[in-house]
Design a protein around this motif. Sequence first.
Motif, PDB file in Angstrom:
ATOM      1  N   HIS A  69      42.371  48.057  44.431  1.00 50.40           N
ATOM      2  CA  HIS A  69      41.951  46.668  44.236  1.00 50.40           C
ATOM      3  C   HIS A  69      41.926  45.910  45.560  1.00 50.40           C
ATOM      4  CE1 HIS A  69      41.960  45.883  39.752  1.00 50.40           C
ATOM      5  NE2 HIS A  69      42.277  47.163  39.850  1.00 50.40           N
ATOM      6  N   LYS A  72      38.726  46.828  47.326  1.00 50.00           N
ATOM      7  CA  LYS A  72      37.606  46.132  46.690  1.00 50.00           C
ATOM      8  C   LYS A  72      37.561  44.675  47.133  1.00 50.00           C
ATOM      9  CE  LYS A  72      37.464  48.990  42.499  1.00 50.00           C
ATOM     10  NZ  LYS A  72      37.720  49.007  41.030  1.00 50.00           N
ATOM     11  N   SER A  76      34.559  42.910  49.234  1.00 54.29           N
ATOM     12  CA  SER A  76      33.869  41.760  48.649  1.00 54.29           C
ATOM     13  C   SER A  76      33.700  40.622  49.645  1.00 54.29           C
ATOM     14  CB  SER A  76      34.642  41.249  47.431  1.00 54.29           C
ATOM     15  OG  SER A  76      35.821  40.548  47.840  1.00 54.29           O
TER      16      SER A  76
END
Length: 268
Positions: A69, A72, A76
């Motif tokens: 996570h 990610k 992003s």
Amino acid sequence: MTTLQIFILSLIQGLTEFLPVSSSGHLVLLPHLFGWHNQGLEMDVALHVGTLVAVLLYFWQDIWGMITHFFKYCLSGFRLNALDHQVRLALSLVIATLPAVVVGFILKKTGLDGVRQVGVIATTSIVFALVLFVTDYMGSKKKDLTDITFKRGFLIGLGQAIALIPGVSRSGICISTALSLGFTRVAAARFAFLMSIPSIIGAATLTTFDVIKDDIPIVWGNLGLGILFSALAGLAAIHFMLIFLTRHSLTIFVIYRILLGLGIWMIL
């Protein structure tokens, strides 16, 4: 060292790293009970590595989730909508480690990091047993790890920094601080256990440098046994605590710590 000595030391390290009791208090009592000499820096490293293996194995899914996570979130472009509870938990663990790093550095520079006076250990074992009792009794126990914030992580980290004082208990003060912030017993314990990862890595790394600097001869077989036994003891301690705290309070550990402190005072 005999296999029995290694087993007992590993058992003490593996259990007291994760139970809210004082590891330093137990390590003070051991030589008096068994007439042993210091186990040596190289065995300290092995025992720390064993407990690190335990927490990595037990929480591998949580750790993998935080890592994936976090990447990610980075990919992003650090967008706020990608800052989910897994990322906040990972960053909170990093933030929670900072106070202990700063305080530990100061203590090492001032030469106070090695102070392990028996009277201090006995006193802090009792005092912070009472802190554990009060926070367990008064905490609202409503928050889980999805409610972690950077501020709350930092405050728990301040508690961990206090644990650099011998006898306080790292897991004990972290659980106490989390309980005072309204976390459930299980959530408090899980965060404290995850916080142990950078703490153990740091302690093992510094001790390894000391071993290299002092050119200490290494008996690899003994170190392997230390890692194995402390890892097994650590896994058992983590599993026991997370199950125990779903149904019980921390009072039994409070009583035990008070008795431990009194026992240390008796051998002074």
